[in-house]
Design an enzyme around this catalytic site. Structure first.
Site, PDB file in Angstrom:
ATOM      1  N   CYS A 282       0.851  -1.189   0.000  1.00 27.16           N
ATOM      2  CA  CYS A 282       0.000   0.000   0.000  1.00 27.16           C
ATOM      3  C   CYS A 282       0.889   1.243   0.000  1.00 27.16           C
ATOM      4  O   CYS A 282       2.095   1.156  -0.214  1.00 27.16           O
ATOM      5  CB  CYS A 282      -0.997  -0.001   1.159  1.00 27.16           C
ATOM      6  SG  CYS A 282      -0.295   0.271   2.801  1.00 27.16           S
TER       7      CYS A 282
ATOM      8  N   ARG B 269      -3.438  -0.373   5.398  1.00 25.38           N
ATOM      9  CA  ARG B 269      -4.023  -1.492   4.655  1.00 25.38           C
ATOM     10  C   ARG B 269      -3.115  -2.703   4.526  1.00 25.38           C
ATOM     11  O   ARG B 269      -3.537  -3.828   4.821  1.00 25.38           O
ATOM     12  CB  ARG B 269      -4.446  -1.028   3.259  1.00 25.38           C
ATOM     13  CG  ARG B 269      -5.546   0.001   3.299  1.00 25.38           C
ATOM     14  CD  ARG B 269      -5.805   0.581   1.940  1.00 25.38           C
ATOM     15  NE  ARG B 269      -4.738   1.532   1.600  1.00 25.38           N
ATOM     16  CZ  ARG B 269      -4.648   2.174   0.445  1.00 25.38           C
ATOM     17  NH1 ARG B 269      -5.555   1.945  -0.504  1.00 25.38           N
ATOM     18  NH2 ARG B 269      -3.678   3.026   0.224  1.00 25.38           N
TER      19      ARG B 269
ATOM     20  N   ASP C 296      -8.330   3.569   1.316  1.00 27.98           N
ATOM     21  CA  ASP C 296      -7.350   4.003   2.322  1.00 27.98           C
ATOM     22  C   ASP C 296      -8.083   4.666   3.478  1.00 27.98           C
ATOM     23  O   ASP C 296      -8.685   5.728   3.310  1.00 27.98           O
ATOM     24  CB  ASP C 296      -6.366   4.976   1.690  1.00 27.98           C
ATOM     25  CG  ASP C 296      -5.193   5.304   2.601  1.00 27.98           C
ATOM     26  OD1 ASP C 296      -5.222   4.923   3.790  1.00 27.98           O
ATOM     27  OD2 ASP C 296      -4.249   5.950   2.108  1.00 27.98           O
TER      28      ASP C 296
END
Length: 155
Positions: free
Chosen positions: A4, A10, A121
């Site tokens: 990420c 994440r 996100d």
């Protein structure tokens, strides 16, 4: 390898969930799981406290510290899972620049029974969005583990 933006939300969540899912399966000890960042914003930092809380609420642990994705991972990793299409493009561009194959670079949500897409996100959001990310990642696990079984069986 989960990837990420900064490797504090994440991707470490996805890695922690996959690690425990694998530990609870017949694949325990057969798959190494890691995560990394596309950008050096948070190198060396622990995962976001909201990520750790959302994971702990469901019995997961996360001791990861943010690290940067390195080009050598294309050769070292059998599967690289991007959290969103932007990361996927960046990874494929990097692979092409490095002369590496990107055929094993995919979106995590390619394994989502609700359909492919981005893992949003949650960095600028509340704990509720971190819980949503956790649930989204958890529902990808059965199909992802099945894919890993096939990969291991084919050698």
């Amino acid at each position: 390898m989960m990837v990420c933006t900064g490797n504090i939300c994440r991707s470490p969540m996805a890695a922690a969930i996959l690690e425990r899912t694998l530990a609870d399966s017949e694949l325990a000890g057969q798959v190494a799981v890691d995560s990394a960042a596309m950008h050096a914003y948070h190198l060396g930092e622990r995962s976001d406290p909201r990520a750790r809380t959302a994971l702990a609420e469901a019995g997961y642990t996360c001791t990861h510290r943010a690290q940067l994705f390195e080009a050598r991972s294309f050769a070292e990793c059998d599967l690289i899972l991007a959290m969103d299409r932007g990361h996927l493009r960046e990874l494929r561009t990097l692979a092409a620049r490095e002369g590496a194959s990107s055929e094993h670079v995919m979106l995590l949500r390619d394994f989502d029974p609700q359909g492919p897409g981005d893992v949003p996100d949650p960095y600028y959001d509340t704990i509720a969005e971190f819980r949503e990310v956790r649930a989204m990642v958890e529902r990808t696990m059965p199909d992802l583990v099945q894919h890993l079984r096939r990969m291991l069986a084919s050698g």
